[in-house]
Design a protein around this motif. Structure first.
Motif, PDB file in Angstrom:
ATOM      1  N   MET A 165     -71.584-102.340 -61.157  1.00 35.36           N
ATOM      2  CA  MET A 165     -72.022-102.323 -60.092  1.00 35.36           C
ATOM      3  C   MET A 165     -73.593-101.468 -60.835  1.00 35.36           C
ATOM      4  N   ASN A 166     -74.917-102.166 -59.967  1.00 36.26           N
ATOM      5  CA  ASN A 166     -76.164-101.644 -60.617  1.00 36.26           C
ATOM      6  C   ASN A 166     -76.024 -99.531 -60.466  1.00 36.26           C
ATOM      7  N   GLN A 167     -77.321 -99.365 -61.385  1.00 34.56           N
ATOM      8  CA  GLN A 167     -77.418 -97.488 -61.081  1.00 34.56           C
ATOM      9  C   GLN A 167     -77.534 -97.386 -59.608  1.00 34.56           C
ATOM     10  N   ASP A 168     -78.504 -98.196 -58.697  1.00 36.99           N
ATOM     11  CA  ASP A 168     -78.510 -98.256 -57.229  1.00 36.99           C
ATOM     12  C   ASP A 168     -77.754 -98.015 -56.533  1.00 36.99           C
ATOM     13  N   GLN A 169     -76.473 -98.897 -56.693  1.00 33.51           N
ATOM     14  CA  GLN A 169     -75.558 -98.719 -55.977  1.00 33.51           C
ATOM     15  C   GLN A 169     -74.723 -97.556 -56.329  1.00 33.51           C
ATOM     16  N   LEU A 170     -74.388 -97.562 -57.946  1.00 36.85           N
ATOM     17  CA  LEU A 170     -73.844 -96.239 -58.386  1.00 36.85           C
ATOM     18  C   LEU A 170     -74.483 -94.671 -57.359  1.00 36.85           C
ATOM     19  N   LYS A 171     -75.435 -94.856 -57.004  1.00 38.24           N
ATOM     20  CA  LYS A 171     -75.877 -93.828 -56.699  1.00 38.24           C
ATOM     21  C   LYS A 171     -75.622 -93.543 -55.017  1.00 38.24           C
ATOM     22  N   GLN A 172     -75.729 -94.962 -54.563  1.00 39.48           N
ATOM     23  CA  GLN A 172     -75.428 -94.999 -53.113  1.00 39.48           C
ATOM     24  C   GLN A 172     -73.705 -95.374 -53.057  1.00 39.48           C
ATOM     25  N   LEU A 173     -72.618 -94.428 -54.121  1.00 40.33           N
ATOM     26  CA  LEU A 173     -71.679 -94.403 -54.312  1.00 40.33           C
ATOM     27  C   LEU A 173     -71.619 -93.116 -54.388  1.00 40.33           C
ATOM     28  N   VAL A 174     -71.729 -91.978 -55.334  1.00 41.95           N
ATOM     29  CA  VAL A 174     -71.551 -90.694 -55.242  1.00 41.95           C
ATOM     30  C   VAL A 174     -72.029 -90.897 -54.284  1.00 41.95           C
ATOM     31  N   GLY A 175     -73.114 -90.981 -53.494  1.00 43.30           N
ATOM     32  CA  GLY A 175     -73.811 -89.720 -52.097  1.00 43.30           C
ATOM     33  C   GLY A 175     -72.764 -90.187 -50.946  1.00 43.30           C
ATOM     34  N   LEU A 196     -69.426 -84.868 -59.227  1.00 50.33           N
ATOM     35  CA  LEU A 196     -69.439 -86.496 -58.632  1.00 50.33           C
ATOM     36  C   LEU A 196     -69.822 -87.781 -59.799  1.00 50.33           C
ATOM     37  N   LEU A 197     -69.361 -88.140 -60.395  1.00 48.50           N
ATOM     38  CA  LEU A 197     -70.378 -89.185 -60.983  1.00 48.50           C
ATOM     39  C   LEU A 197     -69.627 -91.167 -60.924  1.00 48.50           C
ATOM     40  N   GLY A 198     -70.816 -91.429 -60.248  1.00 47.87           N
ATOM     41  CA  GLY A 198     -70.157 -92.554 -60.423  1.00 47.87           C
ATOM     42  C   GLY A 198     -70.638 -93.362 -62.090  1.00 47.87           C
ATOM     43  N   ALA A 199     -68.968 -94.526 -61.856  1.00 51.27           N
ATOM     44  CA  ALA A 199     -69.418 -95.053 -62.942  1.00 51.27           C
ATOM     45  C   ALA A 199     -68.580 -96.432 -62.315  1.00 51.27           C
ATOM     46  N   ALA A 200     -68.174 -97.418 -63.361  1.00 51.92           N
ATOM     47  CA  ALA A 200     -68.584 -99.225 -62.981  1.00 51.92           C
ATOM     48  C   ALA A 200     -66.502 -98.783 -61.637  1.00 51.92           C
ATOM     49  N   ASP A 201     -66.182 -98.164 -61.825  1.00 52.37           N
ATOM     50  CA  ASP A 201     -64.524 -97.919 -61.476  1.00 52.37           C
ATOM     51  C   ASP A 201     -64.654 -97.444 -60.523  1.00 52.37           C
ATOM     52  N   GLY A 202     -65.561 -96.986 -60.165  1.00 52.71           N
ATOM     53  CA  GLY A 202     -65.634 -95.972 -58.426  1.00 52.71           C
ATOM     54  C   GLY A 202     -65.380 -94.589 -59.139  1.00 52.71           C
ATOM     55  N   VAL A 233     -72.268 -78.764 -55.935  1.00 53.71           N
ATOM     56  CA  VAL A 233     -71.710 -80.354 -56.245  1.00 53.71           C
ATOM     57  C   VAL A 233     -72.982 -80.941 -56.894  1.00 53.71           C
ATOM     58  N   CYS A 234     -73.065 -81.395 -57.768  1.00 55.39           N
ATOM     59  CA  CYS A 234     -73.797 -82.229 -58.672  1.00 55.39           C
ATOM     60  C   CYS A 234     -73.678 -84.319 -58.451  1.00 55.39           C
ATOM     61  N   ILE A 235     -73.907 -84.282 -57.737  1.00 57.09           N
ATOM     62  CA  ILE A 235     -74.353 -86.649 -57.669  1.00 57.09           C
ATOM     63  C   ILE A 235     -74.998 -87.103 -59.110  1.00 57.09           C
ATOM     64  N   ALA A 236     -74.222 -88.041 -59.393  1.00 59.02           N
ATOM     65  CA  ALA A 236     -74.817 -88.419 -60.787  1.00 59.02           C
ATOM     66  C   ALA A 236     -74.701 -89.878 -61.148  1.00 59.02           C
ATOM     67  N   ASP A 237     -75.202 -90.720 -62.359  1.00 63.04           N
ATOM     68  CA  ASP A 237     -74.336 -91.799 -62.214  1.00 63.04           C
ATOM     69  C   ASP A 237     -74.034 -91.387 -63.463  1.00 63.04           C
ATOM     70  N   ALA A 238     -72.925 -92.122 -64.750  1.00 63.42           N
ATOM     71  CA  ALA A 238     -72.151 -91.989 -65.515  1.00 63.42           C
ATOM     72  C   ALA A 238     -73.316 -92.436 -66.902  1.00 63.42           C
ATOM     73  N   SER A 239     -74.211 -92.598 -67.044  1.00 61.59           N
ATOM     74  CA  SER A 239     -75.078 -92.456 -67.231  1.00 61.59           C
ATOM     75  C   SER A 239     -75.622 -91.119 -67.702  1.00 61.59           C
ATOM     76  N   LYS A 240     -75.615 -90.147 -67.611  1.00 61.01           N
ATOM     77  CA  LYS A 240     -75.614 -88.839 -67.004  1.00 61.01           C
ATOM     78  C   LYS A 240     -75.214 -87.513 -68.144  1.00 61.01           C
ATOM     79  N   LEU A 241     -73.938 -88.046 -67.934  1.00 64.77           N
ATOM     80  CA  LEU A 241     -73.330 -87.734 -68.623  1.00 64.77           C
ATOM     81  C   LEU A 241     -73.164 -87.721 -70.224  1.00 64.77           C
ATOM     82  N   VAL A 242     -73.770 -85.937 -70.804  1.00 63.11           N
ATOM     83  CA  VAL A 242     -74.006 -86.315 -72.508  1.00 63.11           C
ATOM     84  C   VAL A 242     -72.616 -85.140 -73.090  1.00 63.11           C
ATOM     85  N   GLN A 243     -73.212 -85.169 -73.886  1.00 61.81           N
ATOM     86  CA  GLN A 243     -72.149 -84.448 -74.860  1.00 61.81           C
ATOM     87  C   GLN A 243     -72.615 -83.101 -75.014  1.00 61.81           C
TER      88      GLN A 243
END
Length: 223
Positions: free
Chosen positions: A1-11, A211-217, A118-128
């Protein structure tokens, strides 16, 4: 899934966190746009009913109203059960950098009313460690030069975001070159600098759930 699809998923996933019959806090940004659309669809289908929402920006207010969801002023509510918003960065403790959409001050005000973020984001936003994304800071315009010097003393490079005026009439400095290893202390320090309206580190108002959107859900992180 692309980034827009991941945003829709977590939304869509975030709608499950909306308590029926209660006023909701709503953030700002493209991921929140997806959440508002999913929320509106559930309301229209009769699966959910809420009396309204408190919005953190003119952008979200317009989208909520277009969807037929009443928007209440923050002064009309004493508390919110939940605030749902995105993030430009979130670490493994739930601390965030926000403000890429220049709505950080109102976002922090609405978050302060809520029992739960409740934070909604795609996996690219998760950092150390926070700091890779340019840190937004809303400022009083006359303080721009002196605040730029103060960030330089911390090793940061601050640039005025061209052509941007916030919903509050402030300007935005974007600060690069920082590594924010102690978000709570950093937020407390910078918030005291004269001319700073709001710093985009959300440490005191951190997320309890992401809620973190990743390729596997959608992955659910709790803090």
């Amino acid at each position: 899934m692309n980034q827009d699809q991941l945003k829709q998923l977590v939304g869509q996933a975030a709608v499950a966190y909306v308590p029926a019959g209660q006023v909701l806090g709503v953030g700002t940004g493209s991921t929140v746009d997806c959440f508002i659309d999913a929320l509106a669809a559930d309301i229209a289908a009769g699966r959910l009913a809420i009396p309204g929402a408190v919005s953190s920006s003119e952008r979200s207010t317009q989208r909520l109203q277009k969807a037929g969801i009443p928007v209440l002023d923050a002064s009309a509510v004493e508390r919110l059960a939940v605030y749902i918003d995105g993030a430009d960065e979130i670490d493994h403790q739930g601390f965030m950098v926000k403000g890429g959409g220049a709505a950080l001050t109102r976002e922090k005000i609405v978050a302060d009313l809520a029992d739960r973020f409740v934070c909604i984001a795609d996996a690219s936003k998760l950092v150390q460690t926070l700091g890779k994304f340019p840190l937004p800071v809303e400022i009083i315009p006359m303080a721009a030069a002196q605040l730029t010097r103060r960030f330089a003393a911390l090793g940061g490079s601050a640039t005025l975001r061209a052509g941007v005026v916030t919903d509050n009439g402030g300007h935005i400095l974007d600060v690069t070159g920082l590594s924010i290893t102690d978000p709570l202390a950093f937020e407390a320090e910078v918030s005291q600098w004269p001319g700073v309206v709001t710093v985009g580190v959300f440490a005191r108002h951190k997320a309890q759930v992401c809620l973190l959107g990743a390729a596997d859900g959608v992955k659910t992180l709790t803090f």
